[in-house]
Design an enzyme around this catalytic site. Structure first.
Site, PDB file in Angstrom:
ATOM      1  N   LYS A  36       0.826  -1.210   0.000  1.00  0.00           N
ATOM      2  CA  LYS A  36       0.000   0.000   0.000  1.00  0.00           C
ATOM      3  C   LYS A  36       0.862   1.262   0.000  1.00  0.00           C
ATOM      4  O   LYS A  36       0.583   2.210  -0.724  1.00  0.00           O
ATOM      5  CB  LYS A  36      -0.879   0.054   1.264  1.00  0.00           C
ATOM      6  CG  LYS A  36      -1.935  -0.996   1.349  1.00  0.00           C
ATOM      7  CD  LYS A  36      -2.630  -0.931   2.708  1.00  0.00           C
ATOM      8  CE  LYS A  36      -1.744  -1.457   3.806  1.00  0.00           C
ATOM      9  NZ  LYS A  36      -1.922  -0.938   5.120  1.00  0.00           N
ATOM     10  N   ARG A  50      -9.750  -0.688   9.305  1.00  0.00           N
ATOM     11  CA  ARG A  50      -9.111  -1.984   9.475  1.00  0.00           C
ATOM     12  C   ARG A  50     -10.114  -3.051   9.884  1.00  0.00           C
ATOM     13  O   ARG A  50      -9.750  -4.214  10.016  1.00  0.00           O
ATOM     14  CB  ARG A  50      -8.036  -1.877  10.539  1.00  0.00           C
ATOM     15  CG  ARG A  50      -6.641  -1.717   9.954  1.00  0.00           C
ATOM     16  CD  ARG A  50      -5.691  -1.773  11.093  1.00  0.00           C
ATOM     17  NE  ARG A  50      -4.335  -2.103  10.788  1.00  0.00           N
ATOM     18  CZ  ARG A  50      -3.445  -1.340  10.201  1.00  0.00           C
ATOM     19  NH1 ARG A  50      -3.785  -0.199   9.692  1.00  0.00           N
ATOM     20  NH2 ARG A  50      -2.189  -1.731  10.088  1.00  0.00           N
TER      21      ARG A  50
HETATM   22  P1  AMP Z   1       0.555   0.254   9.337  1.00  0.00           P
HETATM   23  O1  AMP Z   1       1.673   1.192   9.055  1.00  0.00           O
HETATM   24  O2  AMP Z   1      -0.714   0.594   8.591  1.00  0.00           O
HETATM   25  O3  AMP Z   1       0.946  -1.182   9.143  1.00  0.00           O
HETATM   26  O4  AMP Z   1       0.191   0.413  10.879  1.00  0.00           O
HETATM   27  C1  AMP Z   1       1.122   0.133  11.892  1.00  0.00           C
HETATM   28  C2  AMP Z   1       0.413  -0.082  13.222  1.00  0.00           C
HETATM   29  O5  AMP Z   1      -0.341   1.087  13.584  1.00  0.00           O
HETATM   30  C3  AMP Z   1      -0.611  -1.207  13.243  1.00  0.00           C
HETATM   31  O6  AMP Z   1      -0.024  -2.476  13.472  1.00  0.00           O
HETATM   32  C4  AMP Z   1      -1.523  -0.769  14.395  1.00  0.00           C
HETATM   33  O7  AMP Z   1      -0.881  -1.035  15.643  1.00  0.00           O
HETATM   34  C5  AMP Z   1      -1.582   0.737  14.228  1.00  0.00           C
HETATM   35  N1  AMP Z   1      -2.707   1.164  13.350  1.00  0.00           N
HETATM   36  C6  AMP Z   1      -2.618   1.761  12.118  1.00  0.00           C
HETATM   37  N2  AMP Z   1      -3.841   2.025  11.596  1.00  0.00           N
HETATM   38  C7  AMP Z   1      -4.745   1.582  12.518  1.00  0.00           C
HETATM   39  C8  AMP Z   1      -6.179   1.553  12.559  1.00  0.00           C
HETATM   40  N3  AMP Z   1      -6.948   1.993  11.544  1.00  0.00           N
HETATM   41  N4  AMP Z   1      -6.756   1.024  13.683  1.00  0.00           N
HETATM   42  C9  AMP Z   1      -6.028   0.571  14.704  1.00  0.00           C
HETATM   43  N5  AMP Z   1      -4.669   0.543  14.723  1.00  0.00           N
HETATM   44  C10 AMP Z   1      -4.019   1.043  13.642  1.00  0.00           C
END
Ligand code: AMP
Length: 211
Positions: A14, A87
């Site tokens: 992404k 999510r």
């Molecule tokens: P990402 O960079 O999108 O993989 O997000 C890294 C971490 O941020 C995830 O593993 C969650 O701990 C937290 N996180 C990001 N977006 C969300 C969301 N929409 N809801 C809850 N936790 C989130």
């Protein structure tokens, strides 16, 4: 230009696709993971968030939507890419009402389809340069000299949450909570499935340009 949401498993690409769309089409990239990473980690709340992120667990909806709203309010009519939120189905419903409230629409949901073994190698092999932010992968795109950035000579580092254990937690959470969004958006007629390994960018561009 279409406002889009990417749905993909962890390390599905992404971020990479979003970067290219920002560069070539003037999109505003809204990544809730990035918004969280940018928060001050010296406060008690910041430390709690860092702990949740390092273990691959979810941060509260309340905080996520507060951060998201702040970003959506500063768009000034520019098209946006949502990455990392919603999510789960509950967040999808929350997002819909927030977008309605702000007079914004979500036009296309792009699902990046990537096999499990490739996702795992992307996580375990990923290293990046803290100086110039270049990203490498020891399996797919290794730097010329191990541990050293090709571009600026900086020492490459591995993200804290890119371990096999964390990957599995994140993947299982994705399968349980996020994967159902594929059907949710399919039922709304907004879903476009793109092969997340070959010619990914060209396919994504086809989706955003297709009326
Ligand atoms: P990402 O960079 O999108 O993989 O997000 C890294 C971490 O941020 C995830 O593993 C969650 O701990 C937290 N996180 C990001 N977006 C969300 C969301 N929409 N809801 C809850 N936790 C989130």
């Amino acid at each position: 230009m279409k406002n889009i949401l990417f749905i993909a498993p962890p390390n599905g690409g992404k971020g990479t696709q979003s970067e290219a769309l920002v560069e070539n089409f003037g999109y505003i990239h809204i990544s809730t993971g990035d918004l969280l990473r940018d928060m001050d980690k010296t406060t008690p709340l910041g430390q709690e968030i860092a702990g949740l992120m390092a273990s691959g667990k979810f941060v509260s909806d309340e905080l996520i939507f507060e951060l998201l709203k702040g970003k959506l309010e500063t768009l000034n009519g520019k098209p946006f890419i949502l990455d990392g939120c919603p999510r789960n189905l509950h967040q999808a419903e929350m997002l819909e009402s927030m977008l309605n409230e702000l007079g914004l629409s979500l036009d296309a949901v792009i699902y990046l389809d990537v096999p499990y073994d490739i996702l795992l190698k992307r996580a375990l092999g990923r290293v990046s340069c803290p100086e110039c932010k270049s990203v490498y992968n020891t399996y797919f795109k290794a730097p010329k000299t191990e541990g050293v950035c090709d571009k600026c000579g900086g020492s490459l580092i591995h993200r804290d949450d890119d371990t096999e254990e964390t990957f599995k937690v994140r993947f299982d959470t994705y399968m349980e909570s996020t994967a159902p969004l594929v059907d949710f958006y399919k039922n709304k007629g907004k879903l476009y499935t793109v092969d997340g390994v070959e010619n990914v960018y060209d396919e994504v561009v086809r989706v955003i340009k297709n009326d």
